[in-house]
Design a protein around this motif. Structure first.
Motif, PDB file in Angstrom:
ATOM      1  N   ILE A   1       0.609   4.260  -2.703  1.00 26.73           N
ATOM      2  CA  ILE A   1       0.409   5.666  -2.357  1.00 26.73           C
ATOM      3  C   ILE A   1       1.512   6.523  -2.976  1.00 26.73           C
ATOM      4  O   ILE A   1       1.253   7.610  -3.521  1.00 26.73           O
ATOM      5  N   THR A  35       0.830  -1.204   0.000  1.00 32.23           N
ATOM      6  CA  THR A  35       0.000   0.000   0.000  1.00 32.23           C
ATOM      7  C   THR A  35       0.864   1.253   0.000  1.00 32.23           C
ATOM      8  O   THR A  35       0.547   2.243  -0.667  1.00 32.23           O
ATOM      9  N   GLN A  46      -7.561   8.292  -1.542  1.00 33.19           N
ATOM     10  CA  GLN A  46      -6.458   9.247  -1.655  1.00 33.19           C
ATOM     11  C   GLN A  46      -5.565   8.975  -2.868  1.00 33.19           C
ATOM     12  O   GLN A  46      -4.633   9.740  -3.135  1.00 33.19           O
ATOM     13  N   VAL A  47      -5.830   7.885  -3.571  1.00 33.21           N
ATOM     14  CA  VAL A  47      -5.011   7.563  -4.747  1.00 33.21           C
ATOM     15  C   VAL A  47      -5.881   7.574  -5.994  1.00 33.21           C
ATOM     16  O   VAL A  47      -7.085   7.278  -5.948  1.00 33.21           O
ATOM     17  N   GLU A  58      -0.765   8.601  -5.474  1.00 30.10           N
ATOM     18  CA  GLU A  58      -1.411   9.551  -4.569  1.00 30.10           C
ATOM     19  C   GLU A  58      -1.889  10.786  -5.341  1.00 30.10           C
ATOM     20  O   GLU A  58      -1.141  11.391  -6.116  1.00 30.10           O
TER      21      GLU A  58
END
Length: 302
Positions: A234, A230, A279-280, A238
């Motif tokens: 990110i 992960t 958030q990605v 991101e």
């Protein structure tokens, strides 16, 4: 041949020998120069088979010292491998080494002051952990997860970690709650200090701690891998202006666990993981770019 006491004879052609007088409790077996002494294998020559036992008799000489030195050297080598693995691992998950960064064996060996063989071994381990990609005839790079792989990682995390907190809600102890609070408090402190790297590390540590508390080694290792992957996702996808993983959501998960509220803690975890995924940018289509806005016409040469 006889042992150090001079009275225990050993037939060099025999397959099994027993010290009948000076050390009746010690049994030795040998085949082709490999000796089994108290279930430990030694490759030594018969005429050097001596050491000093608790009664003062010589039965094994310098061979034991050499074996001890070899074992110590191997242990030091393992510690070196672990330290190098830990440092490269941390650099990757803390975004010091970005996805697709080349990992040249020569440069790494020079940086750590070790051989390329050690570096190659560490890179292979990181490859098994999905953090490094080994490309034939080109070498190693920091892994670059695809969009589909990223989606699968988040899907797996929701399935595994929601199940994990559901189990913990019925089994977690007050001491384990305190362990989780310690991590959350450290996250809050790193936020106050503006230490983004530390905060990122602690964010992953919270999920690793949950998996560790569950007491299932296979589950713990799987969560560790998913959390690390992960971090790569990110770093790669991101969205601009994305809000980092909120420690407040971790705090809410701990509070739900403390109340042993299964339904609430599962919902808190699912919402938290979906927030991270949000958030990605995992959209398939490339962003449409207005080149006229992005670039200016070249001034014609005079």
């Amino acid at each position: 041949m006889v042992c150090g006491c001079g009275e225990c004879s050993i037939d060099s052609h025999a397959v099994h020998h027993t010290f009948t007088r000076c050390s009746p409790g010690i049994s030795v077996s040998s085949v082709n120069g490999i000796f089994l002494l108290d279930n430990v294998q030694y490759r030594i020559h018969l005429n050097t088979f001596r050491r000093v036992n608790s009664m003062g008799h010589k039965m094994l000489d310098d061979s034991s010292a050499e074996l001890s030195a070899s074992a110590k050297a191997k242990k030091r080598g393992n510690r070196t491998d672990e330290r190098i693995h830990s440092e490269i691992y941390s650099a990757i998950i803390n975004h010091q080494l970005r996805p697709a960064t080349p990992l040249h064996e020569d440069a790494l060996a020079n940086a750590f002051g070790v051989s390329r063989t050690i570096i190659r071994k560490v890179l292979q381990q990181l490859s098994h952990e999905k953090l490094v990609e080994l490309i034939p005839n080109k070498g190693a790079i920091v892994a670059r997860p695809s969009i589909e792989e990223a989606r699968q990682v988040f899907e797996a995390r929701r399935a595994v970690e929601c199940m994990l907190v559901e189990k913990l809600a019925a089994t977690i102890s007050n001491a384990d709650i305190d362990r989780l609070r310690t991590v959350v408090n450290a996250e809050a402190k790193s936020l106050e200090q503006g230490d983004k790297r530390r905060r990122l590390q602690l964010s992953g540590d919270f999920h690793r701690e949950l998996a560790s508390i569950a007491g299932n080694d296979v589950l713990r290792d799987f969560v560790n891998e998913l959390v690390s992957r992960t971090s790569l996702i990110i770093a790669l996808y991101e969205s601009p202006g994305a809000v980092p993983c909120s420690y407040d959501e971790h705090k809410e998960i701990v509070e739900a666990l403390e109340r042993r509220n299964v339904e609430t803690v599962v919902k808190r975890m699912e919402d938290h993981l979906r927030h991270i995924e949000a958030q990605v940018d995992l959209s398939d289509l490339p962003a449409r770019v207005d080149f006229k806005t992005l670039f200016r016409p070249l001034t014609p040469a005079t």
